[in-house]
Structure formats: C-alpha cells, structure tokens
Motif scaffolding. Structure first.
Motif, PDB file in Angstrom:
ATOM      1  N   ARG A   1       4.621  14.829  -3.203  1.00 18.73           N
ATOM      2  CA  ARG A   1       3.253  15.137  -2.828  1.00 18.73           C
ATOM      3  C   ARG A   1       2.966  14.570  -1.438  1.00 18.73           C
TER       4      ARG A   1
ATOM      5  N   VAL B   1       0.680  12.645  -0.446  1.00 21.81           N
ATOM      6  CA  VAL B   1       0.334  11.230  -0.486  1.00 21.81           C
ATOM      7  C   VAL B   1       1.590  10.362  -0.497  1.00 21.81           C
ATOM      8  N   GLN B   2       2.674  10.868  -1.082  1.00 17.04           N
ATOM      9  CA  GLN B   2       3.921  10.111  -1.107  1.00 17.04           C
ATOM     10  C   GLN B   2       4.539  10.022   0.290  1.00 17.04           C
TER      11      GLN B   2
ATOM     12  N   ASP C   1       2.578   6.873  -6.625  1.00 12.70           N
ATOM     13  CA  ASP C   1       1.468   7.670  -7.146  1.00 12.70           C
ATOM     14  C   ASP C   1       0.980   7.120  -8.488  1.00 12.70           C
TER      15      ASP C   1
ATOM     16  N   VAL D   1       2.808  10.023   3.057  1.00 10.30           N
ATOM     17  CA  VAL D   1       1.973   9.046   3.762  1.00 10.30           C
ATOM     18  C   VAL D   1       2.383   7.633   3.372  1.00 10.30           C
ATOM     19  N   GLY D   2       2.670   7.431   2.085  1.00  7.63           N
ATOM     20  CA  GLY D   2       3.122   6.127   1.621  1.00  7.63           C
ATOM     21  C   GLY D   2       4.394   5.688   2.312  1.00  7.63           C
TER      22      GLY D   2
ATOM     23  N   VAL E   1       2.391   1.802  -3.457  1.00  8.71           N
ATOM     24  CA  VAL E   1       1.413   2.382  -4.389  1.00  8.71           C
ATOM     25  C   VAL E   1       1.286   3.887  -4.162  1.00  8.71           C
ATOM     26  N   LEU E   2       1.241   4.302  -2.895  1.00  3.87           N
ATOM     27  CA  LEU E   2       1.092   5.729  -2.587  1.00  3.87           C
ATOM     28  C   LEU E   2       2.348   6.514  -2.961  1.00  3.87           C
TER      29      LEU E   2
ATOM     30  N   VAL F   1       0.848  -1.205   0.000  1.00  4.49           N
ATOM     31  CA  VAL F   1       0.000   0.000   0.000  1.00  4.49           C
ATOM     32  C   VAL F   1       0.876   1.245   0.000  1.00  4.49           C
ATOM     33  N   GLY F   2       1.918   1.235   0.836  1.00  9.60           N
ATOM     34  CA  GLY F   2       2.833   2.366   0.868  1.00  9.60           C
ATOM     35  C   GLY F   2       3.523   2.582  -0.462  1.00  9.60           C
TER      36      GLY F   2
END
Length: 342
Positions: A280, A282-283, A144, A285-286, A140-141, A137-138
């Motif tokens: 970003r 989201v990255q 991106d 958070v990943g 994928v984030l 999951v990380g």
C-alpha cells in the motif's frame, strides 16, 4: 571508521536484511501446505547448520582452542540470538496480529541503544533519538498496524521477549573479543546450538511440528517442497546470519540494527514479487521514514566515535564483500509468515 568501510558495511547489512526477508514468502508457501511454524523454523536452522558445517571447520583452520575459549559466545548466540527471537515470535503471533508482534519485536532496536548508553554511562545523542522516532514511525506505517489489530497481554510479553532476542542478535554479532571468533564460526556454531534447541523443543512437544511433502506455489509456479526448505536454509539463514555478523562488526550494533529495519521493506517487496501481495502507498511512505532514521543515526556516527572497532582478525576477508579492504581502524573493540526471521 572511514566512509568507504561504513558504506561497504551498510551494503552487507542490507544484504543480511534482504536475505532474512526472503523467509516470509518461502515459509508461507510451506505453511499453506500444512507445515507448522515450528517445523519450518527447525528445518531452516538445522539445514543451515548442516550447510555451514564443513565451511565452519575450515574457517577454524585447526584453531580449536579459539572455539574452546569462545564457546560461551557461541552458546549465547545460538540460544539468545537464534532460538529466542523465533520461539518468542512464534508464540506472540498466536495472541497478536502479525504487524503488532513485529512492531514489538523491533523494539529491540531501542534496547540496543539503551544497552549501549548504559554501558557508556551517557544519554543517547539527539541524532540517535531522532533516528529512533523516525524509524519507529516508519515501522508502524510499513507494518500497517492500524488495520485489523489484536492485542493480548500474553502476546505482548512474548513480543517483548522477541525484542530482547533481536537486541541480543545485534549485540552478540557486533561483540569483538581480544581473540574474536570468525563470523563463519560464530554463525555456524550458533546455528548448531539453535538447531539442537529446536529439536529438543519439538521432541518434547513444546514446539509442534508437522511436515508435508506436497509441492508449494510461488510466483504462480509450482515447486517441490525441498526447494523452499533449501532457500530458507541456504539464503534466509546461512547467508543472512553470516552477513549480519560481518555488518555488526564493521558498523557496530547500533547502526547495524537501524539498517536491519530495512528487512520489513524487503519483506513487503518480496511478498509483492513472489506472492502478488501489493504494497500500500502508506507502506512506501513508511520505508522513507525508516531510511530517514538510518540517515539520522549515520550523521552521529560521522560526528563521533563508533561503538566498535574491528581488529584485523575479527572479520574474515573472504566474507566481507570488500569491507576488510576498506577498513582503516586499528585493533580494539569490546535478528507467522516469516516463521521468525532471525
């Protein structure tokens, strides 16, 4: 394996991931001046092989019989762990978005766990399963992949071949025979095999190569092209491969492969520092998800036997960055713009 030796091993694994990640900005600086990925990869691997030639011979210390007995591992490492991931990734990004290609390549982490479970004839434990889910999951984030995505069947096949190569990198790095090759010898010999492989592919036209002698731009500064090539050879290849072998022998292939996922986070960081490409949210958070995955796998290592034991001769004291000093296990034992980082 003690907590101190594991902690030191994780630091070496992070060093390997960070040095591999530097390949992105430096390779991109060459690609933007007209180099092809094949030419970048070839000079990176060939340059590293040349830089390690004398240290490799010195590490052997006249024990040529050791190399004769371990030549199969050297050839397998050079082809499967050095050449295959880079060549497959090179072809994958011709059909896929870079993020998707990287995501497929890092499925090698799952293949490492699957291989070890098959070898041990047991199912993966819950912490490992949780770690895989969190790490993927990380990944994928961080990559991106929900942006502009290209998917193609041929590219998917090449991406999966890259995953096999990446899994081979961790498994062969962590393999410890009765008479283990020193990490420097395995890295140096494998890089020679990889360089010869890429030279053959370039000479036959399978891997197009184009070289330029123009200056490159990094962090707003103009640098001579050879400085970028030197960094790729010395830091992103020679140092990265040696540290990766040491880490895999201390941590075992499974934990080393999970820590190796931090390469994508380092790649984002270096792209920001050297190319001005801001990450970003989201990255970021990943990155936290990947860290959580590593912690989950580490909890299993604390609660059960590790997958490799390092005999005294398996790791050279001068290359362990302190790992050997903390090891308390007795003998035993049984990895685009990146231009293909492994």
């Amino acid at each position: 394996m003690s907590s101190r030796s594991t902690g030191a091993g994780i630091l070496v694994a992070l060093l390997s991931a960070a040095t591999f990640a530097t390949s992105g900005p430096f390779a991109k600086s060459l690609l933007e001046t007209g180099w092809t990925p094949g030419s970048v990869v070839f000079l990176r691997i060939a340059g590293a092989a040349l830089l390690l030639a004398v240290p490799t011979v010195r590490a052997l210390g006249g024990r040529w019989g050791l190399l004769r007995r371990g030549w199969r591992q050297v050839v397998a490492y050079g082809v499967a762990a050095v050449a295959v991931p880079q060549l497959a990734f090179f072809y994958a990004v011709q059909h896929l978005s870079v993020g998707v290609a990287l995501l497929l390549e890092y499925l090698g982490l799952v293949l490492v766990v699957a291989w070890q479970c098959l070898a041990a004839r047991r199912l993966p434990r819950l912490p490992t399963v949780i770690g895989i889910v969190l790490a993927m999951v990380g990944l994928v984030l961080v990559l991106d992949v929900f942006g502009s995505v290209r998917v193609d069947g041929v590219g998917v096949v090449w991406g999966l071949i890259a995953a096999l190569g990446l899994a081979s990198y961790f498994l062969l790095s962590g393999h410890v025979a009765e008479e283990p090759l020193p990490p420097l010898v395995l890295a140096g010999g494998g890089l020679v095999v990889g360089a010869v492989t890429f030279a053959f592919l370039g000479a036959t036209g399978v891997l197009p190569m184009s070289f330029e002698v123009r200056s490159v731009s990094l962090a707003g500064a103009s640098l001579p092209w050879w400085m970028a090539v030197l960094e790729l050879a010395a830091i992103a290849a020679a140092m990265a491969y040696i540290a990766g072998i040491v880490a895999a022998r201390v941590l075992g292939a499974k934990l080393a492969s999970f820590v190796g996922l931090s390469e994508v986070m380092f790649a984002v960081l270096f792209a920001w520092l050297l190319l001005g490409e801001l990450p970003r949210p989201v990255q970021l958070v990943g990155g936290l998800f990947i860290l959580a995955g590593v912690i989950a796998v580490r909890t299993e290592e604390l609660g059960g036997p590790v997958d490799v034991a390092v005999p005294p001769s398996a790791v050279e004291p001068g290359l362990t960055l302190g790992v050997a000093a903390h090891r308390d296990v007795p003998g035993g034992g049984g990895r685009s713009d990146r231009a293909g980082s492994r």
